[in-house]
Scaffold this active site. Structure first.
Site, PDB file in Angstrom:
ATOM      1  N   CYS A 148      31.757  42.622  28.289  1.00 44.94           N
ATOM      2  CA  CYS A 148      32.443  41.798  29.284  1.00 44.94           C
ATOM      3  C   CYS A 148      31.476  40.768  29.885  1.00 44.94           C
ATOM      4  CB  CYS A 148      33.003  42.702  30.391  1.00 44.94           C
ATOM      5  SG  CYS A 148      33.803  41.734  31.675  1.00 44.94           S
ATOM      6  N   GLU A 178      27.971  51.603  30.741  1.00 42.08           N
ATOM      7  CA  GLU A 178      27.567  50.307  31.302  1.00 42.08           C
ATOM      8  C   GLU A 178      26.227  50.399  32.028  1.00 42.08           C
ATOM      9  OE1 GLU A 178      30.465  48.184  33.828  1.00 42.08           O
ATOM     10  OE2 GLU A 178      28.717  47.428  34.921  1.00 42.08           O
ATOM     11  N   THR A 244      29.578  47.416  37.472  1.00 39.44           N
ATOM     12  CA  THR A 244      30.610  46.517  38.014  1.00 39.44           C
ATOM     13  C   THR A 244      31.799  47.230  38.654  1.00 39.44           C
ATOM     14  OG1 THR A 244      31.555  46.501  35.819  1.00 39.44           O
ATOM     15  CG2 THR A 244      30.127  44.644  36.391  1.00 39.44           C
TER      16      THR A 244
END
Ligand code: SF4
Length: 413
Positions: A148, A178, A244
């Site tokens: 992303c 992530e 995130t």
């Protein structure tokens, strides 16, 4: 925002009408109050923002394109592409194989991959070590890279802080793909430490301020700091980035505590040298979803249904927020609604699926009000199924067309 070409079966004929109406009446997302979908005896309070985000749609588009472009080839995903069981199951059914489980367990050996294979990097991104390993086997790790852009933004932020000689604090979950990827990228340029929550930040600040002996650092944070981390020099100047999908309020509290600890130690006038005042690196979808959840909680729902993968970080934070005010059923899909008497749902505190009986109250003289939302990796089509299954338990409920009528009118205003 860019429109993505994703399979139609992920879209929804009910939820999309509600979402589109809100886009028309509130294009800049200034109003986080929920939409009310009124079926008569049961009403759904639908969050202002939820469901597939930019990064997820981007990843799905690329993954399905890789299938179209490579008939006959073996196609692998490094791990789950996103944390949603139905999306991963559909890719699996089409022949895509997973190299690792989301917890890191290896399912396919690296040495079994060869240069004719296609490997898709998931939306969370991957580590530099894995990129190197794939390149070493002749596989281009960038050809179908669905990382992303908002995750890449975090890596860029860590990179620029590192170049200014700040140590990077990553607020994230150690085992989340992530965070593992961000840690790998960040530690190339700067000492890096992963912090999970405010308790760990308090401990770290105890070390910074000298209340806790410095050598305790290595034991307490074992496995969470980069090689060669020197507690005597690498805690002097800090910058915070985050996974995130963390809770915005938690990241803010962590950053504030680190900032005030450094201000006390080095004096306010020298703070700039010791603390990089970056705004947090949560993505827009996490921010909007958390704001929309707060909007939901200012209403009068009887209970909340949150739909999403049980290992989805952003969904579990929505559950946490809802739990502050309401009973919550966290389900992965409509199949968890067994009957009006029984629902199976996930308990985030015990990490187990439990069963609740008599969860629907048919005895109230007032319409039942159900708060409904989902995480960023949940297809709207699954929310439709959940909603329609619940409505089917109310024989006097209005039809879907009647319930949607006010939204169709709103879209035309
Ligand atoms: S939740 Fe945010 S960072 Fe994660 S894929 Fe979606 S937009 Fe990207």
């Amino acid at each position: 925002m860019k429109k993505f070409d994703i399979p139609i079966y992920y879209r929804s004929p009910v939820i999309s009408v509600v979402k589109n109406a809100r886009k028309v009446t509130d294009p800049r997302k200034k109003d986080y109050t929920p939409s009310v979908l009124d079926f008569g005896p049961v009403k759904f309070l639908i969050a202002r923002h939820f469901g597939f985000c930019y990064g997820v749609e981007n990843a799905i588009e690329i993954a399905y394109r890789s299938l179209e472009q490579n008939p006959g080839k073996r196609i692998f995903l490094l791990s789950e592409m996103i944390h949603n069981p139905s999306v991963n199951a559909d890719l699996f059914a089409r022949g895509v194989r997973f190299i690792r489980e989301h917890n890191g367990k290896q399912l396919i050996r690296w040495e079994d991959l060869n240069l004719d294979d296609i490997v898709i990097v998931p939306a969370f991104g991957t580590t530099l070590e894995i990129q190197k390993l794939l390149a070493g086997r002749g596989i281009n790790p960038y050809k179908y890279d669905t990382t992303c852009p908002f995750v890449q933004k975090v890596w860029n932020r860590a990179d620029s802080l590192g170049k200014k000689c700040y140590t990077i604090i990553v607020h994230g979950k150690y085992n989340h793909e992530e965070t593992i990827a961000t840690f790998s990228h960040s530690k190339q340029n700067s000492p890096t430490l992963i912090i999970r929550n405010i308790e760990e930040t308090e401990y770290l600040c105890g070390i910074i301020s000298g209340k806790i002996p410095a050598e305790e650092f290595y034991k307490y944070f074992e496995g969470k700091f980069s090689n060669g981390f020197d507690v005597n020099t690498d805690l002097n100047s800090l910058g915070v980035v985050n996974q995130t999908t963390m809770l915005a309020t938690e990241t803010q509290a962590i950053a504030d505590l680190i900032k005030s600890t450094l201000a006390n130690k080095y004096c306010e006038e020298n703070l700039k040298e010791h603390y990089a005042d970056t705004s947090d690196t949560l993505c827009y979808a996490t921010y909007d979803n958390q704001q929309a959840t707060t909007g939901l909680l200012n209403t009068s729902g009887d209970f909340a249904i949150v739909v999403g993968g049980y290992n989805s970080s952003n969904t579990s934070h929505i559950v946490e927020l809802c739990e502050e005010k309401l009973p919550v059923y966290f389900i992965s899909g409509a199949d968890k609604i067994i009957s009006p008497e029984e629902i199976k749902h996930y308990n985030i505190h015990t990490s187990s699926e439990v069963s609740s009986k008599h969860w629907l109250d048919f005895n109230s003289s007032e319409p039942l009000e159900i708060v409904l939302t989902s995480g960023a990796s949940c297809p709207d089509a699954i929310l439709d199924e959940v909603l329609q299954k619940i409505v089917s338990f109310f024989p006097e409920a209005k039809s879907v067309e009647e319930a949607l009528e006010p939204f169709k009118t709103e879209s035309l205003i």
